[in-house]
Design a protein around this motif. Structure first.
Motif, PDB file in Angstrom:
ATOM      1  N   VAL A   1       0.876  -1.175   0.000  1.00  0.00           N
ATOM      2  CA  VAL A   1       0.000   0.000   0.000  1.00  0.00           C
ATOM      3  C   VAL A   1       0.909   1.220   0.000  1.00  0.00           C
ATOM      4  CG1 VAL A   1      -1.818   1.271   1.189  1.00  0.00           C
ATOM      5  CG2 VAL A   1      -1.809  -1.236   1.258  1.00  0.00           C
ATOM      6  N   SER A   2       1.110   1.811  -1.157  1.00  0.00           N
ATOM      7  CA  SER A   2       2.088   2.898  -1.282  1.00  0.00           C
ATOM      8  C   SER A   2       1.866   3.634  -2.590  1.00  0.00           C
ATOM      9  CB  SER A   2       3.510   2.319  -1.260  1.00  0.00           C
ATOM     10  OG  SER A   2       4.483   3.286  -1.574  1.00  0.00           O
ATOM     11  N   GLU A   3       2.218   4.903  -2.586  1.00  0.00           N
ATOM     12  CA  GLU A   3       2.309   5.640  -3.841  1.00  0.00           C
ATOM     13  C   GLU A   3       3.543   5.171  -4.602  1.00  0.00           C
ATOM     14  OE1 GLU A   3       0.346   9.998  -2.856  1.00  0.00           O
ATOM     15  OE2 GLU A   3       2.502   9.743  -2.597  1.00  0.00           O
ATOM     16  N   ASN A   4       3.627   5.529  -5.870  1.00  0.00           N
ATOM     17  CA  ASN A   4       4.840   5.255  -6.640  1.00  0.00           C
ATOM     18  C   ASN A   4       6.025   5.959  -5.997  1.00  0.00           C
ATOM     19  OD1 ASN A   4       3.055   4.045  -8.396  1.00  0.00           O
ATOM     20  ND2 ASN A   4       3.549   5.332 -10.156  1.00  0.00           N
ATOM     21  N   CYS A   5       7.089   5.240  -5.767  1.00  0.00           N
ATOM     22  CA  CYS A   5       8.308   5.806  -5.201  1.00  0.00           C
ATOM     23  C   CYS A   5       9.404   4.742  -5.323  1.00  0.00           C
ATOM     24  CB  CYS A   5       8.111   6.217  -3.734  1.00  0.00           C
ATOM     25  SG  CYS A   5       7.678   4.851  -2.625  1.00  0.00           S
ATOM     26  N   PRO A   6      10.678   5.111  -5.134  1.00  0.00           N
ATOM     27  CA  PRO A   6      11.750   4.111  -5.223  1.00  0.00           C
ATOM     28  C   PRO A   6      11.591   2.976  -4.223  1.00  0.00           C
ATOM     29  CG  PRO A   6      12.658   6.316  -5.400  1.00  0.00           C
ATOM     30  CD  PRO A   6      11.209   6.485  -5.027  1.00  0.00           C
ATOM     31  N   GLU A   7      11.087   3.280  -3.017  1.00  0.00           N
ATOM     32  CA  GLU A   7      10.904   2.228  -2.016  1.00  0.00           C
ATOM     33  C   GLU A   7       9.897   1.185  -2.489  1.00  0.00           C
ATOM     34  OE1 GLU A   7      12.881   5.525  -0.057  1.00  0.00           O
ATOM     35  OE2 GLU A   7      11.097   5.454  -1.347  1.00  0.00           O
ATOM     36  N   TYR A   8       8.845   1.636  -3.164  1.00  0.00           N
ATOM     37  CA  TYR A   8       7.862   0.695  -3.720  1.00  0.00           C
ATOM     38  C   TYR A   8       8.572  -0.300  -4.625  1.00  0.00           C
ATOM     39  CZ  TYR A   8       3.689  -0.956  -6.266  1.00  0.00           C
ATOM     40  OH  TYR A   8       2.705  -1.736  -6.814  1.00  0.00           O
ATOM     41  N   VAL A   9       9.420   0.197  -5.514  1.00  0.00           N
ATOM     42  CA  VAL A   9      10.097  -0.672  -6.479  1.00  0.00           C
ATOM     43  C   VAL A   9      11.020  -1.651  -5.760  1.00  0.00           C
ATOM     44  CG1 VAL A   9      11.523  -0.750  -8.551  1.00  0.00           C
ATOM     45  CG2 VAL A   9       9.965   1.179  -8.196  1.00  0.00           C
ATOM     46  N   ALA A  10      11.768  -1.148  -4.766  1.00  0.00           N
ATOM     47  CA  ALA A  10      12.687  -2.019  -4.030  1.00  0.00           C
ATOM     48  C   ALA A  10      11.934  -3.105  -3.280  1.00  0.00           C
ATOM     49  CB  ALA A  10      13.520  -1.183  -3.060  1.00  0.00           C
ATOM     50  N   VAL A  11      10.813  -2.759  -2.657  1.00  0.00           N
ATOM     51  CA  VAL A  11      10.018  -3.750  -1.933  1.00  0.00           C
ATOM     52  C   VAL A  11       9.410  -4.757  -2.901  1.00  0.00           C
ATOM     53  CG1 VAL A  11       7.924  -4.095  -0.545  1.00  0.00           C
ATOM     54  CG2 VAL A  11       9.548  -2.282   0.058  1.00  0.00           C
ATOM     55  N   LEU A  12       8.881  -4.265  -4.029  1.00  0.00           N
ATOM     56  CA  LEU A  12       8.282  -5.154  -5.023  1.00  0.00           C
ATOM     57  C   LEU A  12       9.273  -6.231  -5.453  1.00  0.00           C
ATOM     58  CD1 LEU A  12       5.904  -5.772  -7.025  1.00  0.00           C
ATOM     59  CD2 LEU A  12       7.078  -4.265  -8.646  1.00  0.00           C
ATOM     60  N   PHE A  13      10.495  -5.818  -5.799  1.00  0.00           N
ATOM     61  CA  PHE A  13      11.476  -6.800  -6.258  1.00  0.00           C
ATOM     62  C   PHE A  13      12.077  -7.576  -5.091  1.00  0.00           C
ATOM     63  CE2 PHE A  13      10.902  -4.522 -10.153  1.00  0.00           C
ATOM     64  CZ  PHE A  13      11.044  -5.525 -11.113  1.00  0.00           C
ATOM     65  N   GLY A  14      12.027  -7.005  -3.897  1.00  0.00           N
ATOM     66  CA  GLY A  14      12.408  -7.779  -2.719  1.00  0.00           C
ATOM     67  C   GLY A  14      11.455  -8.947  -2.506  1.00  0.00           C
ATOM     68  N   ILE A  15      10.177  -8.700  -2.727  1.00  0.00           N
ATOM     69  CA  ILE A  15       9.169  -9.767  -2.626  1.00  0.00           C
ATOM     70  C   ILE A  15       9.472 -10.872  -3.634  1.00  0.00           C
ATOM     71  CG2 ILE A  15       6.722 -10.311  -2.995  1.00  0.00           C
ATOM     72  CD1 ILE A  15       6.109  -7.439  -1.980  1.00  0.00           C
ATOM     73  N   TYR A  16       9.775 -10.460  -4.877  1.00  0.00           N
ATOM     74  CA  TYR A  16      10.099 -11.453  -5.903  1.00  0.00           C
ATOM     75  C   TYR A  16      11.396 -12.190  -5.557  1.00  0.00           C
ATOM     76  CZ  TYR A  16       6.526  -9.189  -8.810  1.00  0.00           C
ATOM     77  OH  TYR A  16       5.346  -8.687  -9.301  1.00  0.00           O
ATOM     78  N   GLY A  17      12.378 -11.444  -5.052  1.00  0.00           N
ATOM     79  CA  GLY A  17      13.654 -12.060  -4.713  1.00  0.00           C
ATOM     80  C   GLY A  17      13.541 -13.071  -3.587  1.00  0.00           C
ATOM     81  N   ALA A  18      12.567 -12.888  -2.702  1.00  0.00           N
ATOM     82  CA  ALA A  18      12.348 -13.807  -1.586  1.00  0.00           C
ATOM     83  C   ALA A  18      11.402 -14.950  -1.954  1.00  0.00           C
ATOM     84  CB  ALA A  18      11.801 -13.037  -0.381  1.00  0.00           C
ATOM     85  N   ASN A  19      11.018 -15.010  -3.239  1.00  0.00           N
ATOM     86  CA  ASN A  19      10.112 -16.060  -3.749  1.00  0.00           C
ATOM     87  C   ASN A  19       8.727 -16.009  -3.113  1.00  0.00           C
ATOM     88  OD1 ASN A  19      11.895 -17.331  -5.630  1.00  0.00           O
ATOM     89  ND2 ASN A  19      12.986 -18.243  -3.899  1.00  0.00           N
ATOM     90  N   HIS A  20       8.243 -14.775  -2.918  1.00  0.00           N
ATOM     91  CA  HIS A  20       6.881 -14.590  -2.448  1.00  0.00           C
ATOM     92  C   HIS A  20       6.027 -13.988  -3.564  1.00  0.00           C
ATOM     93  CE1 HIS A  20       7.958 -15.950   1.438  1.00  0.00           C
ATOM     94  NE2 HIS A  20       8.670 -14.885   1.782  1.00  0.00           N
TER      95      HIS A  20
END
Length: 385
Positions: free
Chosen positions: A57-76
């Motif tokens: 739950v976030s506006e577009n921002c660099p943190e959103y992108v980092a978290v999004l790919f962190g989720i993918y990187g953790a296989n979630h």
């Protein structure tokens, strides 16, 4: 290939280039990958079952992108949510997808109690600001320095060691696409225009294949940059992010479309090569800004989707941008999202058409019994790809 490899590929191509620009902030690919790696390691430490749903739950921002790919990187599995929804709607979605964790931008924390009310499945709440909140059974984790964090354990060379064998770093076309993981990558909830919003299940293969198709027909390269006014929780906005990261290009975030002149200023100042919008975006720019008087020497293309745009508006935009390519596109969340595109050179002859299938997609117009219809007949669109 999995979703995390999109960011890895972009980094291998453009490690020191700007991946995401937001206001005065300019985040390189190397820094973004490091931040995503930090987020992935954090999520792994939660010891959640692989494939757990992590909401954003976030506006577009660099943190959103980092978290999004962190989720993918953790296989979630990522669950990007419309941050304009009322707390009870967000709560309903969290329950529906059985989310185990949520990343919530600090500006939305005031709604957290309502969002988590009665929810005993969300175990972790990540946010970008240190606060004291009652979150029931959920543990509050602050990641306010996610982007600025210096991760001493991060080794770029080892992070990218196998990327060439995972996906070619040469020009990527749909014909040369890599084999992609078919497991679930993301749940995108529809707006519910024909009923209650539904969670659309998209695999790594869905999202990556469609991104490669879009890169293919738009001819995107690492020299391209796009201004992103569409939210990343919207499948069109998500596609802009993925396609540009895939080729090592730049995504310029500007969330101020309520002030259209500010968007034009950002386009000029950052010299973007692409602009993408829905019909209302183009109408607002035409009628409530200096759109007609502004010059964009670096702009190469414009894309439009998200609903049919009136032919007279298409004509006005095309006239205003003579010499630039205007791509009229058609898609839907379930298609991840692009289905068809109208080649710009055919705009005059085919005004009102949604064009031809994107690479790797086929579609037919069928009748009630599934029979293919002839030209001029009205039926249902069926898609495969």
């Amino acid at each position: 290939m999995k979703m995390y490899d999109i960011l890895r590929r972009g980094t291998a191509l453009s490690a020191e280039k700007i991946a995401v620009r937001h206001g005065e902030r300019a985040i390189t690919y190397k820094k973004l990958l490091q931040s995503a790696s930090t987020a992935a390691n954090l999520l792994r430490g939660f010891e959640l079952a692989e494939g757990s749903r992590i909401a954003i739950v976030s506006e577009n921002c660099p943190e959103y992108v980092a978290v999004l790919f962190g989720i993918y990187g953790a296989n979630h599995v990522a669950v990007p949510l419309d941050n304009s929804l009322k707390p009870d709607k967000i709560a309903s979605i969290l329950s529906d997808c059985e989310a185990s964790a949520i990343y919530i931008q600090s500006k939305f924390l005031r709604h957290l109690d309502q969002i988590l009310s009665g929810n005993d499945q969300v175990r972790f709440v990540l946010t970008d600001q240190q606060v004291n909140l009652e979150t029931g059974q959920a543990k509050l984790v602050c990641i306010e320095n996610l982007i600025n964090n210096e991760n001493d354990d991060f080794d770029l060379q080892s992070e990218l060691a196998d990327i060439g064998s995972v996906v070619s770093l040469e020009n990527l076309t749909f014909e040369s696409r890599p084999e992609c993981e078919q497991s679930l990558a993301a749940l995108f909830y529809t707006s519910g225009s024909t009923g209650a919003g539904k969670g659309v299940m998209l695999s790594h293969r869905n999202l990556i294949s469609n991104s490669i198709s879009t890169v293919d027909y738009l001819r995107l390269t690492s020299e391209d940059s796009v201004i992103t006014i569409l939210p990343f929780y919207y499948i069109y906005g998500n596609s802009l992010l993925l396609t540009h990261l895939l080729v090592g290009g730049t995504t310029v975030i500007d969330n101020r479309f309520a002030f259209p002149q500010a968007i034009l200023d950002t386009m000029v100042n950052t010299e973007v090569t692409g602009f993408s919008g829905v019909p209302s975006n183009f109408m607002i720019l035409l009628n409530h800004s200096n759109f007609n008087a502004t010059r964009f020497p670096r702009l190469r293309y414009l894309t439009q989707a998200g609903g049919g745009m009136a032919p007279e508006i298409i004509r006005k935009v095309a006239e205003r941008f003579q010499g630039k390519e205007l791509f009229i596109m058609y898609g839907q969340t379930e298609a991840a999202p692009r289905i068809s595109w109208l080649p710009p050179q055919e705009l005059d002859q085919k005004l009102g058409s949604v064009g031809i299938p994107v690479p790797g997609v086929t579609y037919r117009i069928v009748g009630p019994s599934g029979e293919e219809l002839s030209a001029g007949e009205t039926g249902e669109v069926t898609i495969s790809g």
